[in-house]
Design an enzyme around this catalytic site. Structure first.
Site, PDB file in Angstrom:
ATOM      1  N   ASP A   1       0.807  -1.220   0.000  1.00 25.33           N
ATOM      2  CA  ASP A   1       0.000   0.000   0.000  1.00 25.33           C
ATOM      3  C   ASP A   1       0.837   1.265   0.000  1.00 25.33           C
ATOM      4  O   ASP A   1       0.330   2.360  -0.203  1.00 25.33           O
ATOM      5  CB  ASP A   1      -0.857   0.035   1.270  1.00 25.33           C
TER       6      ASP A   1
HETATM    7  C1  BGC Z   1       0.240   1.411   6.283  1.00 30.22           C
HETATM    8  C2  BGC Z   1      -0.081   0.134   5.583  1.00 30.22           C
HETATM    9  C3  BGC Z   1      -1.576   0.088   5.392  1.00 30.22           C
HETATM   10  C4  BGC Z   1      -2.075   1.328   4.681  1.00 30.22           C
HETATM   11  C5  BGC Z   1      -3.560   1.352   4.458  1.00 30.22           C
HETATM   12  C6  BGC Z   1      -0.324   2.547   5.525  1.00 30.22           C
HETATM   13  O1  BGC Z   1      -0.024   3.726   6.160  1.00 30.22           O
HETATM   14  O2  BGC Z   1       1.633   1.516   6.414  1.00 30.22           O
HETATM   15  O3  BGC Z   1       0.417  -0.943   6.288  1.00 30.22           O
HETATM   16  O4  BGC Z   1      -1.907  -1.008   4.624  1.00 30.22           O
HETATM   17  O5  BGC Z   1      -1.703   2.453   5.402  1.00 30.22           O
HETATM   18  O6  BGC Z   1      -4.288   1.674   5.590  1.00 30.22           O
HETATM   19  C1  NOJ Z   2      -1.662  -3.567   5.458  1.00 31.69           C
HETATM   20  C2  NOJ Z   2      -2.818  -3.600   4.530  1.00 31.69           C
HETATM   21  O1  NOJ Z   2      -3.968  -3.950   5.235  1.00 31.69           O
HETATM   22  C3  NOJ Z   2      -2.598  -4.571   3.414  1.00 31.69           C
HETATM   23  O2  NOJ Z   2      -3.639  -4.531   2.511  1.00 31.69           O
HETATM   24  C4  NOJ Z   2      -1.284  -4.267   2.735  1.00 31.69           C
HETATM   25  O3  NOJ Z   2      -1.084  -5.247   1.779  1.00 31.69           O
HETATM   26  C5  NOJ Z   2      -0.146  -4.237   3.717  1.00 31.69           C
HETATM   27  N1  NOJ Z   2      -0.436  -3.331   4.758  1.00 31.69           N
HETATM   28  C6  NOJ Z   2       1.173  -3.867   3.063  1.00 31.69           C
HETATM   29  O4  NOJ Z   2       1.255  -2.532   2.730  1.00 31.69           O
END
Ligand code: BGC
Ligand code: NOJ
Length: 814
Positions: A487
């Site tokens: 993400d």
């Molecule tokens: C976090 C991710 C998460 C994303 C969506 C980001 O700030 O680091 O782990 O999946 O937000 O909420």
């Molecule tokens: C947490 C999110 O929920 C997931 O969708 C994502 O793949 C990981 N972070 C990695 O960024």
């Protein structure tokens, strides 16, 4: 240093010291009513949706961190001394403190000043309430007069609004008290037909429902004025902060034990039966009273607890293993499966790190969560799959999240995370392999929940598949869109505005940035889809999926290989991400794991080389780092990933979710030693001896462990709600131990360490129990099966004859 121990026989983790490095939590409830409870009784409760139907209030990021919960106070009415048997909030020096986190329940016990207390908190199956079964024993020689006070603070339902909209909220709180039961009914007069109740099994000496009356001005939960005084004031909340507190007086002889039951619950009335009498504004309590009466009865409570234990025996009994490694056994047999239930239920909504007021259910998250859950309650996995598919867009794309209460796609977060659609195929394939329920493919499912747009589920997969082909970039690799699995790799975001969301801001139209990860995911999903098409008699389609997968594999070979490892992506300028050529972020974990697990590079040595590179550049004693070298500054063209300080989260943290991809990749090249070694590095049970460093619960996975660039290398964060749970569960059971549901039967193909002499397993699969014994006769991974004593071809155990419920499988590894 440890803060407790595993009691494997009782399936509990026993915490023996209340001041764990972080609150160590558990979940109550596994159907509709849920609670989070910490080892000092902190946490909150909700019905279905942590944001919209919050029963009790919780203040985030509080000091101390774990404050606010299900607190009981004990008071010696002679000396006036009072304390919390759960340690918080008074924090007395308790003797014999233990907190037993079990499957769906938590028991906190302690002794202070000769008085023993034990509270068992749990949610009975099929009920929307939680029980606090409180027992108190007098170990003094004398007969003390004791007071017991319960306390909870009600949330005015929408937890987000509750924490912000005070100009309204301070005037709307309403309660009713009848027969010792406290009913919280804020907004019931208008648009709600639900309320909460808080009941006690004993006659009350008093109650309070107005927080200030109980706590007192300028005081906190550690020293409530009413408890100090030893008397509640029977306050009735009008506005401000409704709460519930009961006061019970007890005289206990030496060694005498008494039991009290407190109930906190949620109840809905039919819209036309809200009031009693109908012309009044008084809650109709007729439908809830029998439920309250039932569970204020100790015998029913005991039965309900027993039923809960049996329920979990049944669920866990589906897959039990006996390997030479205690940590493997414990995680597979108990905790990892249990965590998979929590991630399936909660997605990323309510934990001590996920606030429960933010996200809905993630499309990719939920599809992955069900990989580790589907064998336990397939019917719920089925329902989830169909809900997810119904949010798919006609383009084949997906809303990144949907709201569990409405089951609608979340417009605020939107779509264009270009990996999303493929996870639906993987989730569905796992469901089909587990159940053989081919009928699901014919279910008519709408797009974006629009009535009339229904198509068979199978066609949704075709849309997922086509979505990528319609969005290929300059090298023929999939365009990344807003982000792929990572993400935080936001290649079209170019955000220079403070506070802007990296996930939802797209400042470029995104025709250049490509993801090698999505390419690998596409290859895997296309091959899964081909298997499904084949079995549905759609041979031509299957051919096409395979051909496109082969073509994509070729493209990865041409444009996704960096010499020693797989590239990660191309940015908006067409520059490589995750390459020798880069100054930082030269190698990423995702494509090494996922390309190989999708089968890319297995036949040309690239898989081996990629795995060697992982071992050389990314593996640490605490797990495998997401990327190296860490980004030392913010790169506008890379987005959030470079916003984190080095070593944390996606910027070179050990992101536990993708470690198992590498483990699977290692099994695919036959390296059981390395696969299991990586498994052990992040296994929370194996990390228990370093709890001081690890800090999170030793019984569940955390999302992240700080990488080697962080000052706190080895420190875990964000426990419980992470895709790590499902992936590690699948990896250890299906790839390392190799017990894999397959369309035609259970496949058994272990890739275990050379030093293992063998292992045993029982697996219930489509109504049949398989008793599996694996014995090593040579150092390799070749399998020879004997089914009920008779040699059997290949690695898939054929389905037994109708009516046969038990099958023995002996596997020889050579
Ligand atoms: C976090 C991710 C998460 C994303 C969506 C980001 O700030 O680091 O782990 O999946 O937000 O909420
Ligand atoms: C947490 C999110 O929920 C997931 O969708 C994502 O793949 C990981 N972070 C990695 O960024």
């Amino acid at each position: 240093m440890k803060y407790g121990y595993f009691d494997d026989e009782n399936r509990e983790y026993v915490i023996t010291q209340p001041d764990t490095p972080l609150p160590w939590i558990n979940y109550l409830g596994c159907q509709a009513y849920f609670g989070i409870i910490s080892n000092t009784a902190g946490g909150y409760s909700f019905y279905r949706d942590a944001r919209l139907r919050r029963l009790t209030r919780y203040r985030y990021n509080n000091v101390p961190y774990d404050l606010g919960g299900r607190y009981i106070y004990l008071r010696d009415d002679e000396s006036g001394e009072f304390w919390s048997p759960s340690w918080q909030p008074t924090r007395h020096d308790l003797k014999n403190y233990t907190c037993r986190h079990g499957l769906g329940y938590t028991i906190i016990e302690s002794r202070y000043s000769g008085i023993e207390a034990r509270t068992n908190y749990f949610v009975p199956l099929d009920e929307d309430l939680e029980i606090w079964r409180f027992t108190v024993t007098n170990r003094r020689k004398t007969r003390p007069s004791l007071s017991i006070f319960s306390s909870i603070e009600f949330c005015l339902w929408d937890a987000q609004d509750d924490a912000t909209n005070f100009q309204r909220n301070f005037s709307i709180g309403e309660v009713e008290i009848e027969g010792g039961v406290i009913y919280h009914k804020t907004e019931y007069r208008e648009r709600r037909n639900h309320f909460a109740f808080f009941a006690c099994s004993r006659e009350l000496a008093g109650f309070d429902t107005q927080r200030e009356a109980f706590v007192g001005a300028y005081r906190g939960w550690d020293k409530p004025a009413a408890v100090e005084r030893g008397r509640l004031s029977n306050s009735v909340a009008h506005g401000w902060a409704p709460m519930g507190a009961h006061h019970v007086k007890l005289d206990l002889g030496p060694d005498e034990t008494q039991e009290l039951i407190f109930l906190l619950g949620y109840h809905e009335n039919p819209a036309e039966q809200k009031f009693d009498p109908p012309t009044s504004q008084t809650l109709n309590k007729k439908t809830v009273k029998p439920i309250i009466a039932k569970y204020l009865n100790g015998a029913h409570v005991a039965t309900a607890f027993e039923n809960l234990r049996q329920y979990w025996d049944g669920l866990l009994g589906i897959c039990q293993v006996e390997t030479p490694d205690v940590h493997t056994n414990r995680m597979v047999n108990i905790w990892n499966a249990y965590q998979c239930m929590a991630t399936f239920n909660m997605s990323r909504s309510a934990s001590f790190y996920e606030s429960g007021i933010g996200r809905g259910l993630g499309f990719r998250d939920s599809n992955q969560d069900l990989l580790g859950f589907v064998h336990m309650v397939p019917a719920r996995a089925r329902e989830r799959l169909l809900d997810l598919a119904a949010t798919q867009l006609p383009t084949g794309g997906a809303y990144h999240q949907y709201q569990p209460l409405t089951k609608r796609g979340n417009n605020d977060v939107g779509s264009n995370f270009n990996d999303d659609p493929h996870w639906l195929i993987l989730g569905a394939a796992a469901y089909l392999k587990e159940t053989g329920d081919w009928g699901i493919l014919d279910e008519p499912i709408p797009y974006d929940n629009v009535l009339g747009s229904e198509q068979p589920l199978y066609e949704h997969f075709q849309h997922s598949f086509q979505y990528t082909l319609d969005r290929l970039g300059p090298h023929g690799l999939p365009l990344i869109g807003r982000a792929d699995w990572n993400d935080c790799l936001n290649l079209n975001c170019f955000s220079d505005t403070p506070g802007e969301s990296f996930q939802t801001t797209t400042n470029k139209d995104g025709r250049a940035a490509e993801s090698v990860f999505i390419a690998a995911l596409f290859v895997l999903a296309a091959r899964e889809l081909a298997e499904i098409a084949q079995r549905r008699g759609r041979k031509d389609e299957a051919q096409r999926y395979l051909a496109e997968a082969a073509k994509m594999e070729d493209t990865v070979r041409k444009h996704g290989w960096d010499g020693e490892w797989f590239l990660r992506a191309y940015d908006d300028f067409g520059r490589k991400v995750g390459s020798q050529e880069c100054a930082e972020g030269k190698i990423f974990i995702e494509t090494q794991g996922f390309c190989v697990l999708a089968g890319i590079g297995l036949d040309d040595g690239r898989a081996q080389r990629a795995m060697e590179s992982v071992s050389k550049h990314l593996a640490t004693e605490h797990g495998i780092i997401l990327q190296q070298p860490a980004y030392s500054k913010y790169y506008l063209e890379l987005g959030e990933i470079s916003s984190y300080p080095p070593g944390y989260k996606e910027n070179a943290g050990i992101f536990c979710h993708n470690n198992p991809w590498v483990m699977i990749a290692e099994t695919r090249i036959g390296n059981g030693d390395r696969a299991h070694d990586y498994y052990a590095r992040i296994n929370p049970s194996a990390r228990e001896p370093i709890s001081e460093l690890h800090r999170c619960e030793p019984y569940v996975y955390a999302q992240m462990i700080a990488g080697r660039d962080a000052p706190t290398h080895g420190e875990a964060k964000n426990s419980w709600l992470t895709g790590t749970a499902a992936w590690n569960y699948c990896t250890i059971t299906q790839w390392i131990l190799g017990i894999r549901p397959f369309y035609e039967g259970l496949e058994i193909r272990p890739v275990v360490p050379k030093s293992w002499r063998g292992f045993k397993a029982t697996r219930r699969f489509r109504g049949v129990t398989y008793h599996i014994t694996v014995e090593r006769a040579g150092p390799g991974n070749q399998v020879a099966l004997r089914v009920n004593g008779v040699p059997s071809e290949g690695a898939v155990v054929p389905a037994p004859a109708e009516g046969q419920r038990e099958v023995t499988v002996d596997v020889t590894l050579t």
